[in-house]
Design a protein around this motif. Sequence first.
Motif, short mmCIF file in Angstrom:
data_model
loop_
_atom_site.label_atom_id
_atom_site.label_comp_id
_atom_site.label_asym_id
_atom_site.label_seq_id
_atom_site.Cartn_x
_atom_site.Cartn_y
_atom_site.Cartn_z
N LEU A 62 0.13 1.93 7.28
CA LEU A 62 1.58 2.11 7.27
C LEU A 62 2.23 1.52 8.52
O LEU A 62 3.29 0.88 8.43
CB LEU A 62 1.92 3.59 7.14
N ILE A 63 1.62 1.73 9.67
CA ILE A 63 2.18 1.21 10.92
C ILE A 63 2.20 -0.32 10.91
O ILE A 63 3.21 -0.95 11.26
CB ILE A 63 1.39 1.75 12.13
N ALA A 121 -6.95 9.80 7.34
CA ALA A 121 -5.60 9.87 7.89
C ALA A 121 -5.35 8.74 8.89
O ALA A 121 -4.28 8.11 8.89
CB ALA A 121 -5.38 11.22 8.57
N CYS A 173 -2.58 5.86 8.27
CA CYS A 173 -1.52 5.66 9.27
C CYS A 173 -1.54 4.24 9.82
O CYS A 173 -0.48 3.63 10.04
CB CYS A 173 -1.68 6.67 10.42
N LEU A 222 4.40 3.83 1.52
CA LEU A 222 4.48 5.20 2.03
C LEU A 222 4.32 6.22 0.91
O LEU A 222 3.61 7.23 1.06
CB LEU A 222 5.83 5.39 2.73
#
Length: 508
Positions: free
Chosen positions: A118-119, A111, A115, A149
């Motif tokens: 994506l960030i 995770a 994340c 995403l």
Amino acid sequence: MAKTLFHSSERSNFILNLKPERLRQLSCRVCMLSMILLGGSMLLTELTQDVYGGLSDAISNGGAGGMLAYLVLLLRSVSSMFAVGGVLALIFAFIALIKKQFDPKRAVLPAALLCGILILGYISALLSFDTTAALIGMEGRGQGVLALLFYGAFFVICSQLHRREAEKLAAWITGYGLVQCGFALLQILPIGLPSSYDHMFPQLLVDVYLPSGLAGNPASFAMLLTMLGTVAVCMALHSMEKKLRLYYTLSAAVFLFFLVHTQCLAGLVGAGAMLLTGLVLALRKGAYKPVKPLAVIALCGVLGFWLTALSPLINGSKYLSSGEDTPLSAGYYLYDGSIVFLDGSYRNDVCGQYSRQDAQGKFDLEQPLSIYPYMWKQAVETIRKYPLLGTGADNYIYAQLRTSYTIVQNANIVDNPYNDYLYQAATRGIPALVLYLALAAVALCRGAKAYRRGKAPVRLAVLLGAGGYLLTAVCGISAISVTPLFWMLLGLCCGGAPEEEPASAAKP
């Protein structure tokens, strides 16, 4: 008593009362539906290539015909259909999270890596040349942050699936590849089917008939076939059910036949990976009578290579010279250079035209492998300019503009270096690439542990399938008709509860 929110009915609170097994089944169906939407949209796109202008005119005229034309354009938009499946995947990923379907200790590292990817991708998009293209994706590609995403959502919902759902999804993914091969069979025959790769315009070749399936590009098609071919080879040799071994044997044979027919470097790399995988698995303990399946698969590969070498004679392939047309002789040719410019310039208008006279074009299109050093060098130069955040997703082309802001007027520039690792570093930055590789490594390691724990053939199959994609990514490109399946397989590698029962040692 069933849980409810704000004293509402039990039916309206189905999320709270959804059982884990039912949630996994629905998540699996979301992946299946996404494949149907992608395949159907690509099929419509391929069949309506020659009427795109007419559809636009019909929309302008309005009325019932305009509404119908608009619907056709919407359905043939692969990025729109992918968005439907992606949004459903996001919804079910959110449901899985609020239902606490994941072990926190096991989920925290993937995770965090996801994340982080994506960030960084979002920040890169905000600072890119074209923020809209970076977020949504360039027309004809759709490889923006939004697609990333959705990939993450597919990874999440597949990482909760247990062995039973994984086996079902693996069979569906293989079927998705077989449907593409069925369409590819029509593409390689000189029957007049609309196809983007029947002529190699950059080399002035006609009647070549390369297969691209429903992947949009022979190189992307080769990546898909390699990924699914390694899954099929593993299941053909290690599945415990006879009917499944037959299904996967025939699938692997078909995939290998079309791999060599793509006539690109990714196809040859994939074919070698499939054969090597089959040989290694056949020598391992637990393979069920591997000689016959391997013989069938290898025979189809040889047949595919032989027919490909004869295809210039069968199809009447010609070189359009200034004088008389010159027929192509029999032989196995690689068309990587033409594929790059035909796909990027002629098909999607997202890269420059090929020009022999261009000073920057220090490569020979007729020497197929000379294009790769040129493209990779361009990518390295872009990475040096933008090492931390890259150019922004789908903004790679803008870093190469030399003579005009109109992309197609800049000769010999490409929208993708045909190396997905260099592309990710160039568009999202080196840190994002490191996180991506770390996530893939974590998923593969967990897939290997899951297989050692339960010895379920599907666990080894999805591990090898994801590895096949990562291998061909060295000379291939990401595509929204192919890459979601890789993220599904990567999620399946992380899937399975720690207490999941081992596979039974059923006799064939």
